[in-house]
Design a protein around this motif. Structure first.
Motif, short mmCIF file in Angstrom:
data_model
loop_
_atom_site.label_atom_id
_atom_site.label_comp_id
_atom_site.label_asym_id
_atom_site.label_seq_id
_atom_site.Cartn_x
_atom_site.Cartn_y
_atom_site.Cartn_z
N ILE A 122 0.86 -1.18 0.00
CA ILE A 122 0.00 0.00 0.00
C ILE A 122 0.90 1.23 0.00
O ILE A 122 1.75 1.38 0.88
N ALA A 123 0.75 2.09 -1.00
CA ALA A 123 1.48 3.36 -1.03
C ALA A 123 0.72 4.35 -0.16
O ALA A 123 -0.51 4.40 -0.19
N VAL A 124 1.46 5.15 0.63
CA VAL A 124 0.85 6.07 1.58
C VAL A 124 1.61 7.38 1.60
O VAL A 124 2.76 7.45 1.19
N ALA A 125 0.96 8.42 2.09
CA ALA A 125 1.63 9.68 2.41
C ALA A 125 1.78 9.72 3.93
O ALA A 125 0.83 9.42 4.66
N THR A 126 2.97 10.09 4.39
CA THR A 126 3.24 10.08 5.83
C THR A 126 4.25 11.16 6.20
O THR A 126 5.00 11.62 5.36
N ASP A 127 4.25 11.51 7.49
CA ASP A 127 5.26 12.44 7.99
C ASP A 127 6.29 11.73 8.88
O ASP A 127 7.02 12.34 9.62
N ARG A 128 6.38 10.41 8.77
CA ARG A 128 7.28 9.62 9.61
C ARG A 128 8.71 9.57 9.06
O ARG A 128 9.30 8.51 8.97
N ALA A 129 9.22 10.71 8.70
CA ALA A 129 10.57 10.81 8.14
C ALA A 129 11.34 11.89 8.90
O ALA A 129 10.73 12.77 9.50
N PRO A 130 12.67 11.83 8.86
CA PRO A 130 13.43 12.93 9.46
C PRO A 130 13.06 14.23 8.77
O PRO A 130 12.81 14.21 7.56
N PRO A 131 12.91 15.31 9.43
CA PRO A 131 13.32 15.60 10.80
C PRO A 131 12.18 15.49 11.83
O PRO A 131 12.23 16.16 12.87
N THR A 132 11.17 14.68 11.59
CA THR A 132 10.08 14.58 12.55
C THR A 132 10.60 14.23 13.94
O THR A 132 11.37 13.29 14.10
N ASP A 133 10.17 15.03 14.91
CA ASP A 133 10.46 14.78 16.32
C ASP A 133 9.20 15.19 17.08
O ASP A 133 9.00 16.37 17.38
N ILE A 134 8.35 14.23 17.34
CA ILE A 134 7.05 14.51 17.95
C ILE A 134 7.20 15.13 19.33
O ILE A 134 6.38 15.95 19.73
#
Length: 133
Positions: A68-80
């Motif tokens: 499944i192709a998705v759009a996500t923000d789970r990439a650097p520089p994410t720091d929740i």
């Protein structure tokens, strides 16, 4: 034929049928958190595919139904922990395990993934003018 599926989420967006029409993947929001879910097309057997604080949007099945192709923000520089988020990127989710891998070589702000009919490539919206220099 129309059928209403009442799913126990606050919101459901971006539904996509599997190639065999037996399952639906979607982004489901509960308490302000968005995760991916798969449910049988009759509304039974709801399965949560992600369980984290990352943003997850626009899932779409590969023609073979395995990815499944998705759009996500789970990439650097994410720091929740400090509320710093990456630009949206395209990732691939294993439809069986939920394992997610980012597509390499992206600058970010990529949305709306769509598989080619042969399953060998993915088209997506790339905001080239919004990239950091």
């Amino acid at each position: 034929m129309r059928k209403r599926l009442d799913l126990p989420r606050d919101a459901v967006t971006g539904p996509s049928y599997s190639p065999d029409d037996k399952h639906i993947v979607f982004s489901g929001t509960q308490g302000g958190i968005t995760d991916f879910y798969i449910v049988d097309s009759d509304g039974k057997h709801l399965r949560k595919m992600t369980d984290d604080l990352y943003g997850d949007l626009q899932p779409t099945w590969s023609p073979d139904g395995k990815t499944i192709a998705v759009a996500t923000d789970r990439a650097p520089p994410t720091d929740i922990s400090v509320l710093k988020f990456a630009k949206w990127q395209i990732a691939l989710m294993d439809a069986e395990t939920g394992a997610i891998t980012l597509v390499p070589g992206q600058a970010g702000l990529n949305l709306n993934p769509m598989w080619a009919p042969d399953g060998q490539s993915i088209a997506y919206y790339d905001d080239a003018y919004g990239r950091d220099k």
